[in-house]
Design an enzyme around this catalytic site. Structure first.
Site, PDB file in Angstrom:
ATOM      1  N   HIS A 397      -7.200  13.009  41.112  1.00 40.56           N
ATOM      2  CA  HIS A 397      -6.137  12.272  41.793  1.00 40.56           C
ATOM      3  C   HIS A 397      -5.984  12.788  43.222  1.00 40.56           C
ATOM      4  O   HIS A 397      -6.182  13.975  43.500  1.00 40.56           O
ATOM      5  CB  HIS A 397      -4.815  12.433  41.052  1.00 40.56           C
ATOM      6  CG  HIS A 397      -4.778  11.730  39.729  1.00 40.56           C
ATOM      7  ND1 HIS A 397      -5.169  10.423  39.586  1.00 40.56           N
ATOM      8  CD2 HIS A 397      -4.398  12.156  38.492  1.00 40.56           C
ATOM      9  CE1 HIS A 397      -5.027  10.061  38.317  1.00 40.56           C
ATOM     10  NE2 HIS A 397      -4.571  11.095  37.633  1.00 40.56           N
ATOM     11  N   CYS A 446      -8.254   8.536  45.222  1.00 43.92           N
ATOM     12  CA  CYS A 446      -7.530   7.472  45.903  1.00 43.92           C
ATOM     13  C   CYS A 446      -7.069   7.926  47.277  1.00 43.92           C
ATOM     14  O   CYS A 446      -6.909   9.118  47.541  1.00 43.92           O
ATOM     15  CB  CYS A 446      -6.314   7.056  45.076  1.00 43.92           C
ATOM     16  SG  CYS A 446      -6.712   5.978  43.697  1.00 43.92           S
TER      17      CYS A 446
END
Length: 816
Positions: A397, A446
């Site tokens: 992440h 991301c």
């Protein structure tokens, strides 16, 4: 005539072993072969690999030459190239043996293909073999030989086709008492028109995914100056990409379904094949032979004399070089407060294996919290110095605010901010202070904005350099995706990157090609695209050679500094009073994950059965699933990476226990070996014997990543052999560490991709399967003298796996 264009690995094991014996026991042996092969970039052996060859003599059955031949076979070395090397060495014994073996060996060059055909139609199953003169063919349907007709010809013709012809067919090629069988081909009777030769996943009507060659290229004989036209047509979902190969070497400019050479010369003769692939499948066309001469193949006025692959471009000696190459790979999956990920395990393992082939010192870590990530980066920086190539890969992440990228640790709270994460630009600033020659960041995460973080980071000004490369898996303010389905392998970014990362090109050129490959994938268009940022002004490549400018003492200190994170406990044998001998062995799956296995080496005749289990592991410091300890296979023990060569063979079963999170181990690892056994004259009464074992602090646990440390930013802070205060040297710098056992762990992994951590309603996309290289982690620590260290090696292509999976539309990808 023998087929000299085929891979060295197609020789029988007996032939390879005999060739290894010849090269092990002569002055013109395996070292000379390695030196000559090094002249060709594709077959260049690193110092680590040569050291791996040398240590084979320590094993009673080890063969340095056989090990080297396996490495050459891994890199698609042809028999012709090996023969040319042996001739340059003037090793007549090896030349004569190889020539005799190849000329007398039967090798199937065209395999029969499974097909589906209509009632009343016509099917031709073709089988071609190379070898000595006088080969004969026999066809079988199941166990029954096909007599009459074309049952004894190279082409089996079935016409008119009816239900009786449905079944499995195989061809036997004979020469005297020697024979070889083709692969099985399945003929399926159908009432709808479709055939499926060369399919990786069948594309029958109503299916969801696949890749199928509908028209194979054909062998040809052309004259010099004529044009060559080869065609490979496919049906594919998602759309296919093509890459033609000549004599097993990739043709860089031939990447369409049609290969055209306007005016051929004799250098264009040889074997051609086409690799066809999409995001999830890969298949190869049938290999075809192209003969080139003044007239035809039957014209005796010309002779083929050179079938060795043409040499690839070799960069001039004045090319740029690295003083060393170091990589830190972090994959975070098991988050405490965010969506769990799957792909980082496979992606880190895959990239680690590829970088080791390029002589990178690699540290690969899974599931790190904030403190451990900070400490790992600090230790990584200690390995950097002037001219060193540094590569940082992160999978997990992440987010991007105000142009700064942040990597999220597994312990980040639900509403995390920059205080809970690592800023990539801060890491870059610290890397620049080490005066590195190349800084590469590959960020598989991301890049959406984090609404919980409004603080503008102040990491300090970056130096004006021309050696920075950022490769982002997705664009600014965009998400990366994870495929949610079982039996997958790599994530999207690594699926494309692994095809290019070993190319001898400027790193930005290599990443540009990865971006173009992703752009050609229709599935990814408008969804995810690689972004490249760089100020690289020199032709720096990940394949650049290492040329150290340091003193031997400094170089030794750097090697030791890296190697401490890869020390495995030495294998040992325990002798119990009952007469049973138990071996304990160790293998590294990652730098912070270790597998321990036990096996019974010897037991008295009066003992009917026995097994050795591991119990009483420390409650703190390691992550162990007790339900999966002491299992009969590595997969049952919780690993998705099946162990291969160095563990006990099938005839010597053992028990496996997998320890994770070794970075949290604060004390020496101690456990108990519990021996269970039964005597043949005692009815069902089991006896137990215990032995306590201490193995020190293995792998990355020696670095004490759980401890805070002050960032070291100045290049003058790099520790020398006289600086034991450095955390990496806290464990008796002067001791002689035991050489670790070579660890071999393959992979057939379930993977997925990376997504942002906010929990929104998921969108969906699809999934499929990629082939995964099966890497080994091999960390062999020498004494403190400046000796080369073993990093790893890769396994052969035959160990790769490819599982078919369903693909329809964009309905199984998830973003969060």
């Amino acid at each position: 005539m023998g087929d000299w264009n085929r891979n060295l690995g197609t020789l029988s094991e007996d032939a390879l072993s005999r060739l290894g014996e010849i090269l092990d026991n002569c002055t013109r042996g395996w070292r000379q072969l390695a030196n000559i092969a090094n002249e060709h970039p594709q077959f260049r052996c690193s110092e680590n690999e040569l050291t791996s060859c040398s240590v084979q003599v320590l094993s009673p059955t080890g063969s340095p030459a056989r090990y080297l031949l396996a490495r050459l076979a891994d890199r698609s070395c042809s028999l012709a190239f090996l023969l040319s090397c042996l001739k340059k060495m003037d090793n007549q014994h090896a030349v004569q043996y190889l020539t005799a073996t190849v000329m007398e060996n039967i090798h199937i060059t065209v395999q029969p293909q499974s097909q589906q055909a209509l009632e009343g139609g016509r099917v031709v199953l073709a089988c071609r073999a190379a070898g000595p003169a006088g080969l004969s063919y026999q066809w079988f349907r199941g166990k029954e030989q096909i007599l009459g007709g074309s049952g004894s010809a190279a082409d089996l013709v079935l016409s008119p086709l009816g239900p009786v012809h449905q079944g499995h067919y195989i061809c036997r090629v004979n020469h005297g008492d020697t024979c070889i069988f083709s692969q099985w081909a399945h003929i399926q009777f159908s009432r709808s028109e479709f055939s499926s030769p060369g399919c990786s996943s069948t594309l029958f009507p109503g299916s969801k995914s696949g890749l199928c060659i509908t028209r194979q290229p054909q062998s040809q004989t052309v004259t010099e100056g004529d044009s060559l036209f080869l065609e490979c047509l496919v049906e594919a979902n998602p759309p296919a990409q093509f890459h033609w190969h000549h004599n097993m070497n990739a043709m860089q400019q031939q990447k369409s379904s049609v290969l055209r050479i306007p005016a051929v010369t004799t250098t264009d003769r040889g074997q051609y094949s086409c690799k066809v692939y999409n995001l999830f499948h890969e298949i190869w066309s049938n290999p075809v032979q192209i003969h080139i001469g003044p007239s035809s193949l039957s014209d005796g006025s010309w002779t083929e004399v050179d079938t060795a692959p043409p040499p690839r471009h070799i960069r001039p000696k004045e090319s740029l070089y690295a003083t060393d190459k170091v990589a830190l790979l972090i994959g975070n999956m098991n988050y405490s407060h965010h969506i769990q990920l799957s792909a980082p395990m496979a992606d880190v393992h895959e990239l680690a294996n590829l970088l080791r082939q390029l002589d990178f010192k690699v540290v690969s870590l899974l599931d790190l919290n904030w403190q451990e990530m900070n400490s790992a980066v600090t230790e990584f920086l200690l390995l950097l110095d002037k001219g060193v190539y540094g590569l940082l890969y992160f999978a997990g992440h992440g987010y991007e605010n105000y142009g700064n990228s942040f990597m999220v640790p597994i312990d980040a709270p639900a509403s995390y901010t920059s205080d809970h994460c690592l800023c990539v630009q801060s890491v870059l600033q610290r890397m620049q202070e080490r005066e590195t020659g190349l800084n590469v960041f590959l960020l598989d995460m991301c890049r959406k904005r984090n609404p919980n973080d409004d603080v503008i980071p102040h990491s300090g000004p970056l130096k004006v350099t021309a050696n920075i490369v950022f490769g982002y898996a997705t664009c600014v303010d965009a998400e990366a995706y994870e495929v949610k389905e079982d039996n997958l392998n790599n994530g999207i970014f690594i699926s494309f990157l692994k095809q290019r990362v070993c190319e001898d090109e400027k790193v930005t050129v290599m990443l540009d090609r990865v971006a173009e490959d992703m752009g050609r994938c229709e599935l990814m268009r408008g969804i995810q695209a690689l972004e490249l940022r760089s100020n690289l002004s020199e032709r720096r490549a990940l394949t650049d050679l290492i040329q150290s400018t340091e003193s031997p003492t400094d170089h030794s200190a750097r090697n030791l500094q890296w190697a401490i994170a890869h020390v495995l406990p030495k294998s040992r044998t325990l002798h119990f009073e009952c007469g049973v001998q138990v071996q304990i062995g160790f293998a590294a799956e990652f730098s912070n994950i270790m597998i321990i296995y036990t096996r019974i080496l010897e037991k008295p005749k009066e003992i009917m059965s026995c097994s050795a289990e591991l119990i009483d592991f420390p409650e703190e410091g390691v992550d162990l699933d007790l339900k999966k300890s002491n299992q009969g296979s590595v997969l049952e023990a919780g690993s998705l990476l099946p162990i291969m060569e160095i563990l006990p063979p099938a005839q010597s079963p053992g028990l496996y226990t997998r320890l994770k999170s070794l970075q949290r181990l604060k004390k020496e690892l101690t456990f108990t070996v519990c021996l269970h056994y039964r005597y043949s004259n005692m009815d069902d009464e089991e006896v137990q014997d215990m032995r306590r074992v201490t193995v020190g602090k293995p792998l990355v646990s020696k670095l004490n990543l759980h401890e805070p440390r002050k960032p070291r930013s100045s290049s003058s802070d790099r520790p020398s052999v006289n600086a034991p205060e450095t955390s990496m040297y806290a464990e008796d710098l002067g001791q002689d560490f035991p050489a670790s056992e070579t660890s071999s762990i393959g992979s057939a992994l379930t993977t997925s991709y990376y997504s942002q951590t906010t929990r929104e309603q998921p969108r969906s996309y699809s999934s499929a399967t990629q082939r995964v290289n099966i890497p080994e982690e091999n960390a062999e620590l020498m004494e403190c003298a400046p000796q080369p260290l073993i990093a790893s090696q890769s396994l052969t292509q035959s160990h790769l796996t490819q599982d078919p999976c369903s693909f329809n539309d964009k309905n199984n990808f998830h973003t969060y």
